[in-house]
Write an enzyme that holds these catalytic residues in place. Sequence first.
Site, short mmCIF file in Angstrom:
data_model
loop_
_atom_site.label_atom_id
_atom_site.label_comp_id
_atom_site.label_asym_id
_atom_site.label_seq_id
_atom_site.Cartn_x
_atom_site.Cartn_y
_atom_site.Cartn_z
N HIS A 121 -48.00 -0.48 10.31
CA HIS A 121 -46.83 0.40 10.23
C HIS A 121 -46.21 0.38 8.83
O HIS A 121 -45.88 1.42 8.27
CB HIS A 121 -45.79 -0.03 11.27
CG HIS A 121 -44.63 0.91 11.38
ND1 HIS A 121 -44.78 2.22 11.78
CD2 HIS A 121 -43.30 0.73 11.15
CE1 HIS A 121 -43.58 2.81 11.80
NE2 HIS A 121 -42.69 1.93 11.42
N SER B 270 -41.17 6.12 8.96
CA SER B 270 -40.74 5.77 10.31
C SER B 270 -39.51 6.59 10.73
O SER B 270 -39.58 7.81 10.79
CB SER B 270 -40.49 4.25 10.39
OG SER B 270 -40.44 3.81 11.72
N ASP C 154 -51.36 1.03 13.42
CA ASP C 154 -49.90 1.01 13.51
C ASP C 154 -49.52 0.55 14.92
O ASP C 154 -49.76 1.27 15.89
CB ASP C 154 -49.34 2.40 13.22
CG ASP C 154 -47.83 2.41 13.04
OD1 ASP C 154 -47.14 1.61 13.70
OD2 ASP C 154 -47.34 3.23 12.25
#
Length: 280
Positions: free
Chosen positions: A260, A99, A231
Amino acid sequence: MSSDFIKTEDGTEIFYKDWGPKDAQPIHFHHGWPLSADDWDNQMLFFLANGYRVVAHDRRGHGRSTQVDTGNTMDQYAADASAVVEHLDLRNAIHIGHSTGGGEVARYVARYGQPQGRVAKAVLISSVPPLMLKTEQNPGGTPIEVFDGFRKALAANRAQFYIDVASGPFYGFNRPGAKISQGIIDNWWRQGMMGGALAHYEGIKAFSETDQTDDLKAITVPTLILQGEDDQVVPYKDASVLQHKLIKGSTLKLYPGYPHGAFTIHADVMNPDMLAFIKS
Protein backbone atom coordinates in the site's frame (compact mmCIF):
# COMPACT_ATOMS: atom_id res chain seq x y z
CA MET A 1 8.13 30.29 0.19
CA SER A 2 8.09 27.75 2.98
CA SER A 3 5.03 26.93 5.06
CA ASP A 4 1.97 28.68 6.46
CA PHE A 5 -1.69 28.26 7.38
CA ILE A 6 -4.92 29.27 5.69
CA LYS A 7 -8.24 29.66 7.50
CA THR A 8 -11.29 28.03 5.92
CA GLU A 9 -14.83 29.41 6.05
CA ASP A 10 -15.60 27.46 9.24
CA GLY A 11 -12.47 28.76 10.97
CA THR A 12 -10.34 25.64 10.55
CA GLU A 13 -6.63 26.34 10.07
CA ILE A 14 -5.07 24.21 7.34
CA PHE A 15 -1.28 23.88 7.33
CA TYR A 16 0.51 23.77 3.99
CA LYS A 17 4.02 23.66 2.53
CA ASP A 18 4.79 25.56 -0.66
CA TRP A 19 8.29 25.16 -2.12
CA GLY A 20 9.75 26.39 -5.38
CA PRO A 21 9.28 29.27 -7.83
CA LYS A 22 5.77 30.63 -8.30
CA ASP A 23 6.07 30.56 -12.07
CA ALA A 24 6.84 26.82 -12.17
CA GLN A 25 4.09 24.26 -12.82
CA PRO A 26 2.62 23.27 -9.43
CA ILE A 27 2.25 19.74 -8.12
CA HIS A 28 -0.16 19.45 -5.18
CA PHE A 29 0.15 16.35 -2.98
CA HIS A 30 -2.72 14.88 -0.92
CA HIS A 31 -1.74 12.48 1.88
CA GLY A 32 -3.32 9.30 3.19
CA TRP A 33 -4.99 8.49 6.52
CA PRO A 34 -3.94 9.24 9.28
CA LEU A 35 -0.78 10.97 8.07
CA SER A 36 0.32 14.46 7.04
CA ALA A 37 2.04 16.42 4.29
CA ASP A 38 5.33 15.01 5.61
CA ASP A 39 4.50 11.68 3.98
CA TRP A 40 5.42 13.32 0.66
CA ASP A 41 8.89 14.55 1.67
CA ASN A 42 10.68 12.30 -0.82
CA GLN A 43 8.41 13.26 -3.70
CA MET A 44 8.49 16.97 -2.88
CA LEU A 45 12.29 17.01 -2.91
CA PHE A 46 12.37 14.95 -6.12
CA PHE A 47 9.95 17.10 -8.08
CA LEU A 48 11.39 20.34 -6.70
CA ALA A 49 14.77 19.23 -8.03
CA ASN A 50 13.11 18.62 -11.41
CA GLY A 51 11.91 22.21 -11.65
CA TYR A 52 8.39 22.05 -10.25
CA ARG A 53 6.63 24.07 -7.56
CA VAL A 54 5.52 21.56 -4.90
CA VAL A 55 2.65 21.99 -2.45
CA ALA A 56 1.25 19.69 0.24
CA HIS A 57 -1.23 20.33 3.02
CA ASP A 58 -2.27 18.61 6.24
CA ARG A 59 -5.90 17.51 6.06
CA ARG A 60 -8.13 18.95 8.80
CA GLY A 61 -7.61 17.02 12.02
CA HIS A 62 -4.27 15.71 10.72
CA GLY A 63 -0.72 16.86 11.21
CA ARG A 64 -0.47 20.54 12.13
CA SER A 65 -3.96 21.52 11.00
CA THR A 66 -6.72 22.26 13.51
CA GLN A 67 -8.06 19.22 15.41
CA VAL A 68 -11.68 20.03 14.63
CA ASP A 69 -14.70 17.97 15.67
CA THR A 70 -16.63 18.74 12.46
CA GLY A 71 -16.14 18.36 8.74
CA ASN A 72 -14.34 15.01 8.76
CA THR A 73 -15.93 14.01 5.46
CA MET A 74 -14.72 13.59 1.89
CA ASP A 75 -16.83 16.59 0.86
CA GLN A 76 -15.07 18.84 3.37
CA TYR A 77 -11.65 17.38 2.61
CA ALA A 78 -12.10 18.38 -1.03
CA ALA A 79 -13.41 21.82 -0.08
CA ASP A 80 -10.38 22.41 2.16
CA ALA A 81 -8.04 21.32 -0.63
CA SER A 82 -9.78 23.78 -2.92
CA ALA A 83 -9.31 26.53 -0.34
CA VAL A 84 -5.56 25.89 -0.35
CA VAL A 85 -5.47 25.89 -4.16
CA GLU A 86 -7.42 29.15 -4.39
CA HIS A 87 -5.33 30.83 -1.68
CA LEU A 88 -2.14 29.98 -3.58
CA ASP A 89 -3.84 30.55 -6.95
CA LEU A 90 -2.52 27.27 -8.33
CA ARG A 91 -3.21 26.85 -12.05
CA ASN A 92 -2.32 24.14 -14.57
CA ALA A 93 -1.67 21.97 -11.52
CA ILE A 94 -0.93 18.27 -11.16
CA HIS A 95 -2.81 16.73 -8.22
CA ILE A 96 -1.33 13.56 -6.72
CA GLY A 97 -3.16 11.63 -3.98
CA HIS A 98 -2.43 8.48 -2.02
CA SER A 99 -5.12 6.29 -0.45
CA THR A 100 -7.63 8.63 1.26
CA GLY A 101 -5.77 11.45 -0.48
CA GLY A 102 -6.66 9.81 -3.77
CA GLY A 103 -10.32 10.07 -2.83
CA GLU A 104 -9.73 13.71 -1.93
CA VAL A 105 -8.12 14.30 -5.34
CA ALA A 106 -10.99 12.62 -7.19
CA ARG A 107 -13.63 14.72 -5.44
CA TYR A 108 -11.57 17.91 -5.69
CA VAL A 109 -10.91 17.48 -9.41
CA ALA A 110 -14.52 16.60 -10.21
CA ARG A 111 -16.18 19.32 -8.11
CA TYR A 112 -13.66 22.15 -8.00
CA GLY A 113 -10.53 21.79 -10.09
CA GLN A 114 -12.04 20.98 -13.47
CA PRO A 115 -14.96 23.46 -13.27
CA GLN A 116 -12.47 26.19 -12.30
CA GLY A 117 -10.01 25.18 -15.03
CA ARG A 118 -7.16 24.76 -12.54
CA VAL A 119 -6.18 21.11 -13.10
CA ALA A 120 -3.86 19.76 -15.79
CA LYS A 121 -3.50 16.13 -14.70
CA ALA A 122 -4.16 13.80 -11.78
CA VAL A 123 -2.32 10.85 -10.26
CA LEU A 124 -4.07 8.32 -7.99
CA ILE A 125 -1.83 6.04 -5.93
CA SER A 126 -3.30 3.07 -4.02
CA SER A 127 -6.46 5.15 -3.78
CA VAL A 128 -9.76 4.33 -2.08
CA PRO A 129 -12.32 5.14 -4.84
CA PRO A 130 -14.76 4.14 -6.05
CA LEU A 131 -15.92 2.53 -2.77
CA MET A 132 -14.03 0.45 -0.21
CA LEU A 133 -17.02 -0.91 1.69
CA LYS A 134 -18.58 -4.21 0.66
CA THR A 135 -22.22 -3.76 -0.35
CA GLU A 136 -24.70 -5.59 -2.58
CA GLN A 137 -23.63 -3.27 -5.41
CA ASN A 138 -19.94 -3.63 -4.50
CA PRO A 139 -19.49 -7.31 -3.62
CA GLY A 140 -15.70 -7.15 -3.98
CA GLY A 141 -15.37 -4.55 -1.24
CA THR A 142 -14.10 -4.88 2.31
CA PRO A 143 -16.62 -5.99 4.98
CA ILE A 144 -17.82 -3.39 7.50
CA GLU A 145 -16.42 -5.58 10.30
CA VAL A 146 -12.88 -4.70 9.17
CA PHE A 147 -13.53 -0.98 9.53
CA ASP A 148 -15.33 -1.52 12.83
CA GLY A 149 -12.14 -3.29 13.95
CA PHE A 150 -10.10 -0.22 12.93
CA ARG A 151 -12.38 2.00 15.03
CA LYS A 152 -12.21 -0.32 18.01
CA ALA A 153 -8.42 -0.54 17.89
CA LEU A 154 -8.03 3.21 17.48
CA ALA A 155 -10.31 3.98 20.42
CA ALA A 156 -8.68 1.38 22.66
CA ASN A 157 -5.02 2.22 22.04
CA ARG A 158 -4.36 4.51 19.09
CA ALA A 159 -0.60 4.56 19.64
CA GLN A 160 -0.28 0.76 19.50
CA PHE A 161 -2.69 0.51 16.58
CA TYR A 162 -0.54 2.89 14.53
CA ILE A 163 2.61 0.89 15.32
CA ASP A 164 0.84 -2.29 14.22
CA VAL A 165 -0.36 -0.78 10.93
CA ALA A 166 3.01 0.72 9.99
CA SER A 167 5.05 -2.32 10.97
CA GLY A 168 2.59 -4.71 9.31
CA PRO A 169 0.37 -4.39 6.24
CA PHE A 170 0.92 -0.76 5.23
CA TYR A 171 4.42 -1.30 3.85
CA GLY A 172 4.23 -5.07 3.56
CA PHE A 173 6.72 -5.44 6.39
CA ASN A 174 4.71 -8.48 7.53
CA ARG A 175 5.68 -10.39 4.38
CA PRO A 176 8.44 -13.03 4.55
CA GLY A 177 11.79 -11.58 3.55
CA ALA A 178 10.62 -7.97 3.70
CA LYS A 179 13.36 -5.37 4.21
CA ILE A 180 12.06 -3.55 7.30
CA SER A 181 12.89 0.10 7.99
CA GLN A 182 12.37 1.16 11.60
CA GLY A 183 12.73 4.77 10.54
CA ILE A 184 9.78 4.50 8.15
CA ILE A 185 7.68 2.83 10.85
CA ASP A 186 8.59 5.51 13.40
CA ASN A 187 7.87 8.31 10.93
CA TRP A 188 4.43 6.85 10.12
CA TRP A 189 3.67 6.64 13.85
CA ARG A 190 4.93 10.19 14.41
CA GLN A 191 2.71 11.61 11.70
CA GLY A 192 -0.33 9.69 12.92
CA MET A 193 0.06 10.75 16.54
CA MET A 194 0.36 14.42 15.52
CA GLY A 195 -3.26 14.36 14.40
CA GLY A 196 -6.49 14.21 16.38
CA ALA A 197 -8.08 10.96 17.52
CA LEU A 198 -11.62 12.12 16.70
CA ALA A 199 -10.74 13.25 13.17
CA HIS A 200 -8.97 9.95 12.55
CA TYR A 201 -11.87 7.95 14.01
CA GLU A 202 -14.43 9.74 11.84
CA GLY A 203 -12.07 9.61 8.88
CA ILE A 204 -12.45 5.83 8.75
CA LYS A 205 -16.07 6.29 7.71
CA ALA A 206 -15.08 8.98 5.21
CA PHE A 207 -12.53 6.84 3.38
CA SER A 208 -14.43 3.55 3.55
CA GLU A 209 -18.08 4.48 2.99
CA THR A 210 -17.94 7.37 0.49
CA ASP A 211 -19.13 6.26 -2.92
CA GLN A 212 -17.04 8.15 -5.49
CA THR A 213 -18.22 6.43 -8.64
CA ASP A 214 -19.65 9.68 -10.00
CA ASP A 215 -16.45 11.58 -9.18
CA LEU A 216 -14.41 9.13 -11.24
CA LYS A 217 -16.84 9.27 -14.15
CA ALA A 218 -16.64 13.07 -14.13
CA ILE A 219 -12.85 13.26 -14.42
CA THR A 220 -11.72 14.26 -17.91
CA VAL A 221 -8.11 15.36 -17.34
CA PRO A 222 -5.32 12.86 -18.07
CA THR A 223 -5.08 10.55 -15.07
CA LEU A 224 -2.40 8.08 -14.04
CA ILE A 225 -3.45 5.25 -11.73
CA LEU A 226 -0.74 3.40 -9.79
CA GLN A 227 -1.08 0.54 -7.31
CA GLY A 228 0.78 -2.45 -5.97
CA GLU A 229 -0.75 -5.86 -6.49
CA ASP A 230 0.15 -6.85 -2.91
CA ASP A 231 -1.77 -3.94 -1.37
CA GLN A 232 -3.18 -5.38 1.88
CA VAL A 233 -5.06 -2.19 2.79
CA VAL A 234 -6.89 -1.26 -0.42
CA PRO A 235 -7.33 -4.36 -2.63
CA TYR A 236 -6.33 -3.32 -6.15
CA LYS A 237 -9.06 -5.23 -8.00
CA ASP A 238 -11.71 -3.18 -6.18
CA ALA A 239 -9.79 0.07 -6.49
CA SER A 240 -7.32 0.88 -9.29
CA VAL A 241 -8.80 -1.61 -11.75
CA LEU A 242 -12.26 -0.05 -11.32
CA GLN A 243 -10.83 3.48 -11.37
CA HIS A 244 -9.30 2.74 -14.75
CA LYS A 245 -12.66 1.56 -16.08
CA LEU A 246 -14.50 4.63 -14.77
CA ILE A 247 -12.02 7.39 -15.72
CA LYS A 248 -12.12 7.81 -19.47
CA GLY A 249 -8.69 7.71 -21.08
CA SER A 250 -6.84 6.94 -17.85
CA THR A 251 -3.54 5.06 -17.67
CA LEU A 252 -3.19 2.12 -15.26
CA LYS A 253 0.09 0.71 -14.00
CA LEU A 254 0.19 -2.17 -11.52
CA TYR A 255 3.33 -3.20 -9.65
CA PRO A 256 3.66 -6.90 -8.77
CA GLY A 257 4.51 -7.40 -5.09
CA TYR A 258 4.28 -3.71 -4.12
CA PRO A 259 2.40 -2.81 -0.88
CA HIS A 260 0.00 0.00 0.00
CA GLY A 261 2.75 2.45 0.91
CA ALA A 262 4.76 1.62 -2.20
CA PHE A 263 5.55 5.22 -3.16
CA THR A 264 7.65 5.50 0.01
CA ILE A 265 9.68 2.29 -0.14
CA HIS A 266 9.81 2.16 -3.95
CA ALA A 267 10.20 5.87 -4.65
CA ASP A 268 13.14 5.10 -6.93
CA VAL A 269 10.72 3.37 -9.31
CA MET A 270 7.48 5.31 -8.86
CA ASN A 271 8.86 8.86 -8.88
CA PRO A 272 10.30 8.50 -12.40
CA ASP A 273 7.04 6.89 -13.56
CA MET A 274 5.09 9.90 -12.29
CA LEU A 275 7.57 12.33 -13.80
CA ALA A 276 7.32 10.67 -17.20
CA PHE A 277 3.52 10.94 -17.09
CA ILE A 278 3.62 14.58 -16.03
CA LYS A 279 6.03 15.44 -18.85
CA SER A 280 4.09 13.48 -21.48
